[in-house]
Design a protein around this motif. Structure first.
Motif, PDB file in Angstrom:
ATOM      1  N   ARG A   1       0.836  -1.209   0.000  1.00 13.40           N
ATOM      2  CA  ARG A   1       0.000   0.000   0.000  1.00 13.40           C
ATOM      3  C   ARG A   1       0.869   1.258   0.000  1.00 13.40           C
ATOM      4  NH1 ARG A   1      -4.938  -0.880   4.138  1.00 13.40           N
ATOM      5  NH2 ARG A   1      -5.698   0.872   2.887  1.00 13.40           N
ATOM      6  N   TYR A   2       0.334   2.295  -0.600  1.00 15.06           N
ATOM      7  CA  TYR A   2       1.043   3.578  -0.659  1.00 15.06           C
ATOM      8  C   TYR A   2       0.108   4.674  -0.158  1.00 15.06           C
ATOM      9  CZ  TYR A   2       3.783   0.727  -3.919  1.00 15.06           C
ATOM     10  OH  TYR A   2       4.512  -0.282  -4.490  1.00 15.06           O
TER      11      TYR A   2
ATOM     12  N   ALA B   1       3.167  -1.229   3.981  1.00  7.53           N
ATOM     13  CA  ALA B   1       2.742   0.094   3.509  1.00  7.53           C
ATOM     14  C   ALA B   1       3.945   1.032   3.469  1.00  7.53           C
ATOM     15  CB  ALA B   1       1.670   0.660   4.426  1.00  7.53           C
TER      16      ALA B   1
ATOM     17  N   ALA C   1       5.493   0.515   7.089  1.00 12.26           N
ATOM     18  CA  ALA C   1       4.819  -0.222   8.163  1.00 12.26           C
ATOM     19  C   ALA C   1       4.584  -1.643   7.676  1.00 12.26           C
ATOM     20  CB  ALA C   1       3.498   0.442   8.526  1.00 12.26           C
TER      21      ALA C   1
ATOM     22  N   ASP D   1       2.377  -4.908   8.436  1.00 13.40           N
ATOM     23  CA  ASP D   1       1.154  -5.288   9.161  1.00 13.40           C
ATOM     24  C   ASP D   1       0.756  -4.202  10.164  1.00 13.40           C
ATOM     25  OD1 ASP D   1       0.823  -7.562   7.665  1.00 13.40           O
ATOM     26  OD2 ASP D   1       1.879  -8.843   9.093  1.00 13.40           O
ATOM     27  N   GLN D   2       0.801  -2.958   9.674  1.00 12.02           N
ATOM     28  CA  GLN D   2       0.334  -1.787  10.426  1.00 12.02           C
ATOM     29  C   GLN D   2       1.185  -1.431  11.634  1.00 12.02           C
ATOM     30  OE1 GLN D   2      -3.914  -2.122  11.052  1.00 12.02           O
ATOM     31  NE2 GLN D   2      -4.318  -2.205   8.852  1.00 12.02           N
ATOM     32  N   GLU D   3       2.458  -1.865  11.611  1.00 13.00           N
ATOM     33  CA  GLU D   3       3.408  -1.427  12.637  1.00 13.00           C
ATOM     34  C   GLU D   3       4.578  -0.744  11.921  1.00 13.00           C
ATOM     35  OE1 GLU D   3       3.184  -1.862  15.887  1.00 13.00           O
ATOM     36  OE2 GLU D   3       1.512  -3.280  16.015  1.00 13.00           O
ATOM     37  N   PHE D   4       5.003   0.409  12.422  1.00 13.38           N
ATOM     38  CA  PHE D   4       6.168   1.067  11.826  1.00 13.38           C
ATOM     39  C   PHE D   4       7.335   0.082  11.763  1.00 13.38           C
ATOM     40  CE2 PHE D   4       4.016   4.960  13.443  1.00 13.38           C
ATOM     41  CZ  PHE D   4       3.946   5.641  12.235  1.00 13.38           C
TER      42      PHE D   4
ATOM     43  N   GLU E   1       0.889  -7.486   4.835  1.00 14.54           N
ATOM     44  CA  GLU E   1       0.695  -6.166   4.227  1.00 14.54           C
ATOM     45  C   GLU E   1       1.862  -5.258   4.578  1.00 14.54           C
ATOM     46  OE1 GLU E   1      -3.311  -4.326   4.396  1.00 14.54           O
ATOM     47  OE2 GLU E   1      -2.365  -2.686   5.493  1.00 14.54           O
TER      48      GLU E   1
ATOM     49  N   PHE F   1       4.956   5.276   3.000  1.00 14.74           N
ATOM     50  CA  PHE F   1       4.348   6.613   3.111  1.00 14.74           C
ATOM     51  C   PHE F   1       5.401   7.616   3.538  1.00 14.74           C
ATOM     52  CE2 PHE F   1       3.116   3.764   6.655  1.00 14.74           C
ATOM     53  CZ  PHE F   1       3.912   4.271   7.657  1.00 14.74           C
TER      54      PHE F   1
END
Lengths: 83, 151, 151, 83
Positions: free
Chosen positions: D4-5, D75, D56, D58-61, D73, D77
């Motif tokens: 994701r971006y 991401a 990130a 799995d939604q962890e930095f 996942e 950004f």
């Protein structure tokens, strides 16, 4: 001169305010404290405990060495506890 | 007037609803509300009576506000302090600050309440089931105020 | 839920009206509201669009809130962050804290907004008359957040 | 794996997310960045500027050396600017 007392100091002294003619030798806040102590023994007791009697001259905080020349009102009170 | 001493209960949320409203140059609003607690030092508080020195109070609050405005670029300031008898849960004091950026709003808000606590002539009398007692000044309040003394 | 991400406008004063109400163990409430300004870097801002990372946002906000509760004796915490497009004057974020005493409420409030600014996945897009531009991260925000790192 | 971006990185890459099978040699966030750079030149450009591409897992930095084993996942950004 108008002398005012607040909080527990008012209860100790027994009056909220009094109008007094100061003797000529009372020229500072510290001198006034000593002289008032001769009139109100419980005020003298409070003043004997360091730091619990604060003063304001014409609604400005004042130390013991503050001169009274020209002052209309002096107030005595314990440390403030508002907020 | 941005400094008010009031005898009747006031509503901090209602005051904040109109504070700095309609100003789109304000990017940050900070507020502090002090309330009467129902407990102090292990004893139940039934009520609190705030005595003050009329005249000197307003003068000191205005001076503290002016000092805050001199130190931070504030767009608005509000200080409301209640006096008289109040019940647990009721607000005693509200301080609010508005600025373009958050650091100024947050710091000025903390400054205002710290200085108010040590430089404005208010005295608290707590009513407990065993009688009334005057609240003693705390050394921690002097320390909090001293943080803001200019070095 | 004390952490909310919302798309519709919200009213900080209305939120504060119900925050920690009816609790007479609360002696201090601090709040911070961040709002859209109509100017940034000398340019007029027509609107602000807040993008975020759904899922990670809520997770990070909950974590930051838990950290605040671990560090200070808080009786209540509220964090509301808006996302989507908003206009100058509209609130972006509200942080509120309640504690028995003021130092905890004030410090936790500043901590929450400082950490939120650097640790929650939000990005601001400003709409100006000359087009849209992404807001750049500021070193001062990193410094503000670093104040709260455990040494 | 889902990539994701966000924010201007999403605009540069031209997609908000993509589902990709990673080659076996891509085992860390840093390795994934390099591999994605070969697919999206403007992503590579962004990564070349120090500190502007954050990640990130799995939604962890996550830092560049973070392993991707088990991740669903990732991401990418720019530095966050909320509040």
């Amino acid at each position: 001169m108008r002398i005012r007392y607040f909080a527990w100091l008012k209860q100790r002294v027994g009056v909220a305010e009094e109008e007094l003619d100061l003797p000529a030798e009372v020229t500072t806040v510290g001198g006034l404290k000593a002289w008032l102590g001769t009139r109100h023994p419980r005020f003298a007791e409070a003043c004997a405990a360091k730091g619990v009697v604060r003063a304001a001259v014409d609604q400005e905080f004042a130390d013991d060495d503050r001169p009274l020349a020209g002052a209309r009102e002096v107030a005595f009170f314990p440390p403030v506890t508002g907020g | 007037m941005t400094v008010r001493v009031v005898e009747a209960p006031f509503d901090p949320a209602a005051e904040l609803a109109t504070f700095a409203r309609g100003r789109s140059d304000v990017g940050a609003v900070a507020s502090f509300t002090g309330l009467v607690r129902d407990e102090h030092g292990g004893e139940r508080i039934l009520a609190m009576a705030l005595e003050h020195y009329p005249g000197m109070t307003e003068r000191q609050l205005a001076r503290i506000e002016a000092e805050a405005r001199a130190r931070w670029p504030l767009l608005d300031v509000l200080v409301i302090h209640r006096v008289g008898r109040m019940l647990p849960g009721e607000p005693i004091v509200l301080v609010a600050t508005a600025s373009a950026h958050r650091a100024a709003a947050l710091e000025a808000c903390a400054f205002l309440i710290d200085w108010l606590k040590t430089k404005a002539p208010f005295w608290k009398l707590e009513e407990t089931s065993s009688g009334a007692r005057w609240v003693e000044a705390r050394a921690s309040d002097d320390e909090a105020a001293a943080r803001w003394e200019r070095r």
